[in-house]
Write a protein that holds these residues in place. Structure first.
Motif, PDB file in Angstrom:
ATOM      1  N   TYR A 137       0.833  -1.177   0.000  1.00  0.00           N
ATOM      2  CA  TYR A 137       0.000   0.000   0.000  1.00  0.00           C
ATOM      3  C   TYR A 137       0.869   1.229   0.000  1.00  0.00           C
ATOM      4  O   TYR A 137       2.045   1.173   0.375  1.00  0.00           O
ATOM      5  CB  TYR A 137      -0.866   0.024   1.254  1.00  0.00           C
ATOM      6  CG  TYR A 137      -2.020  -0.930   1.231  1.00  0.00           C
ATOM      7  CD1 TYR A 137      -3.192  -0.606   0.558  1.00  0.00           C
ATOM      8  CD2 TYR A 137      -1.945  -2.149   1.888  1.00  0.00           C
ATOM      9  CE1 TYR A 137      -4.275  -1.472   0.555  1.00  0.00           C
ATOM     10  CE2 TYR A 137      -3.016  -3.017   1.872  1.00  0.00           C
ATOM     11  CZ  TYR A 137      -4.174  -2.680   1.191  1.00  0.00           C
ATOM     12  OH  TYR A 137      -5.231  -3.551   1.168  1.00  0.00           O
ATOM     13  N   ILE A 138       0.300   2.361  -0.368  1.00  0.00           N
ATOM     14  CA  ILE A 138       0.948   3.646  -0.157  1.00  0.00           C
ATOM     15  C   ILE A 138       0.923   3.894   1.342  1.00  0.00           C
ATOM     16  O   ILE A 138      -0.152   3.880   1.947  1.00  0.00           O
ATOM     17  CB  ILE A 138       0.188   4.758  -0.892  1.00  0.00           C
ATOM     18  CG1 ILE A 138       0.019   4.405  -2.370  1.00  0.00           C
ATOM     19  CG2 ILE A 138       0.886   6.102  -0.697  1.00  0.00           C
ATOM     20  CD1 ILE A 138      -1.040   5.226  -3.070  1.00  0.00           C
ATOM     21  N   PRO A 139       2.063   4.085   1.997  1.00  0.00           N
ATOM     22  CA  PRO A 139       2.050   4.258   3.457  1.00  0.00           C
ATOM     23  C   PRO A 139       1.082   5.374   3.879  1.00  0.00           C
ATOM     24  O   PRO A 139       1.112   6.478   3.330  1.00  0.00           O
ATOM     25  CB  PRO A 139       3.501   4.613   3.784  1.00  0.00           C
ATOM     26  CG  PRO A 139       4.292   3.976   2.679  1.00  0.00           C
ATOM     27  CD  PRO A 139       3.437   4.113   1.459  1.00  0.00           C
ATOM     28  N   ILE A 140       0.241   5.060   4.837  1.00  0.00           N
ATOM     29  CA  ILE A 140      -0.832   5.985   5.220  1.00  0.00           C
ATOM     30  C   ILE A 140      -0.273   7.334   5.634  1.00  0.00           C
ATOM     31  O   ILE A 140      -0.837   8.385   5.296  1.00  0.00           O
ATOM     32  CB  ILE A 140      -1.683   5.379   6.356  1.00  0.00           C
ATOM     33  CG1 ILE A 140      -2.326   4.054   5.905  1.00  0.00           C
ATOM     34  CG2 ILE A 140      -2.765   6.359   6.789  1.00  0.00           C
ATOM     35  CD1 ILE A 140      -3.026   3.303   7.029  1.00  0.00           C
ATOM     36  N   HIS A 141       0.853   7.324   6.347  1.00  0.00           N
ATOM     37  CA  HIS A 141       1.385   8.587   6.881  1.00  0.00           C
ATOM     38  C   HIS A 141       1.902   9.520   5.797  1.00  0.00           C
ATOM     39  O   HIS A 141       2.163  10.695   6.074  1.00  0.00           O
ATOM     40  CB  HIS A 141       2.496   8.299   7.898  1.00  0.00           C
ATOM     41  CG  HIS A 141       3.773   7.811   7.294  1.00  0.00           C
ATOM     42  ND1 HIS A 141       3.940   6.520   6.862  1.00  0.00           N
ATOM     43  CD2 HIS A 141       4.945   8.444   7.031  1.00  0.00           C
ATOM     44  CE1 HIS A 141       5.150   6.369   6.374  1.00  0.00           C
ATOM     45  NE2 HIS A 141       5.784   7.526   6.467  1.00  0.00           N
ATOM     46  N   THR A 142       2.053   9.025   4.558  1.00  0.00           N
ATOM     47  CA  THR A 142       2.509   9.885   3.460  1.00  0.00           C
ATOM     48  C   THR A 142       1.354  10.526   2.703  1.00  0.00           C
ATOM     49  O   THR A 142       1.591  11.346   1.802  1.00  0.00           O
ATOM     50  CB  THR A 142       3.384   9.101   2.465  1.00  0.00           C
ATOM     51  OG1 THR A 142       2.583   8.105   1.795  1.00  0.00           O
ATOM     52  CG2 THR A 142       4.549   8.421   3.177  1.00  0.00           C
TER      53      THR A 142
END
Length: 392
Positions: free
Chosen positions: A332-337
């Motif tokens: 996944y696209i890291p949530i924090h980014t």
């Protein structure tokens, strides 16, 4: 040749007939089939209570509410997940934080979790709830997480949206042996589908009662739960601010029918994953590593490209495979980014293992009805692309 999708539901004539039977019946919204579906999932996973809801996000939201997550509380989860795993805490007014991932399993790192808990205890910022995400269907180290929860006093919601049919220490994921609540998703990309839908599992009656009430506007029709005497059999009371997160008999009928083939789906996925493992040997990539305590359901098959050995980037490989008819994806696209989370103070570099994983990750197609011929086509095209651009 048409595109081979990264995921695809398997709908049989039995599934269609199960839905048609409900459409011919007296109940198409909330009726007896929802209860049958809940009971069947409970029996399969070995949990005492199950509550079906409209989708996995609703399950996460209700799980947080049932554990009294609210303003002033903190919830921790993995940055390597879909945004719902974090959003659910924000819906409740809580703060969210993340634990970086283990570079082998892509689940939360136990080393990082232990270190973060020690520091949080010193700073009086311990989480109220931890949401470990069983990425791709492989369980986190739940026994160790449970031990830490007893030491530090947090509750556990297993995000098992990927993991129905998987096992941890020879026990079905969803049994809640090491957690307060486990949630499942029945999106068409998942192990079984009800079109849309989710499920909460727990062994605590108090949580089950709370979730069931919150699922339907915070309303009860049970006289024993009411404040004051019932006015009659028609009477109900709203005891909390709940939601319309109910699932229909139509959806439950499809899910219940699909559940009869779940073990076959998992077996087929495991066989395909094994074939991938064998065929991908010797290429400039890392295949998924499996912890010996786990038996993954293989919701996803994710490789990590060894870009240092290639003269091409992940985007180019992705585009070339798509052009060849291979429906690769990235999870996944890291949530924090995400911009929304960066506005809350998170920044790139906060969770380096998750970011390093994301920079090289590529999800190859994997679904129960995928043929060996399709898998070989995928591997052949990937091999050609990597060999042409091999920097060795």
């Amino acid at each position: 040749m048409s595109m081979i999708p990264y995921a695809k539901q398997s709908i049989s004539e039995q599934d269609i007939e199960a839905v048609a039977k409900v459409l011919r019946s007296d109940f198409i919204t909330q009726g007896p089939v929802v209860v049958q579906f809940e009971q069947a999932i409970a029996e399969y996973c070995g949990a005492d209570y199950t509550i079906a809801v409209s989708h996995g996000t609703a399950a996460l939201h209700l799980a947080c509410l049932a554990l009294d997550v609210g303003e002033g509380d903190s919830v921790w989860t993995s940055p390597n997940s879909f945004v719902a795993s974090a959003n659910c805490a924000l819906y409740c007014g809580a703060k969210i934080d993340f634990i970086d991932i283990d570079p082998q399993t892509y689940n939360i790192s136990m080393t990082q979790l232990k270190d973060k808990l020690k520091l949080a205890e010193q700073n009086n910022t311990l989480p109220k709830v931890l949401i470990p995400v069983h990425f791709s269907g492989q369980s986190c180290d739940m026994q160790a997480i449970k031990s830490l929860s007893q030491q530090y006093g947090f509750s556990i919601i297993e995000d098992a949206a990927h993991a129905l049919g998987g096992e941890y220490q020879k026990t079905k994921i969803g049994s809640c042996h090491y957690s307060d609540i486990s949630i499942m998703s029945f999106h068409p990309a998942k192990m079984i589908t009800s079109g849309e839908g989710g499920m909460l599992l727990t062994n605590r009656q108090d949580l089950a009662d709370s979730i069931e009430q919150l699922r339907s506007h915070g309303i009860t029709r049970n006289p024993e739960q009411m404040k004051g005497a019932s006015h009659g059999s028609w009477y109900y009371q709203q005891l909390d601010l709940g939601f319309n997160y109910r699932i229909t008999d139509i959806q439950a009928a499809l899910g219940l029918s699909q559940l009869q083939r779940l073990d076959d789906f998992v077996s087929q996925r495991r066989a395909l994953a094994k074939h991938y493992n064998e065929k991908l040997q010797g290429l400039a990539l890392t295949i998924p590593w499996q912890h010996p305590d786990t038996q993954s359901s293989w919701h996803l098959y994710v490789i990590c490209l060894q870009l240092e050995h290639l003269n091409v980037g992940r985007k180019q490989i992705f585009d070339l495979l798509r052009q060849a008819g291979v429906g690769v994806h990235v999870h996944y696209i890291p949530i924090h980014t995400q911009p929304f989370y960066q506005e809350k103070g998170f920044k790139e570099g906060d969770f380096p293992a998750s970011e390093a994983y994301y920079a090289t990750a590529l999800t190859l197609p994997l679904f129960a009805e995928m043929s060996v011929e399709q898998l070989d086509f995928i591997v052949d095209n990937l091999t050609k692309i990597l060999h042409v651009n091999d920097g060795l």
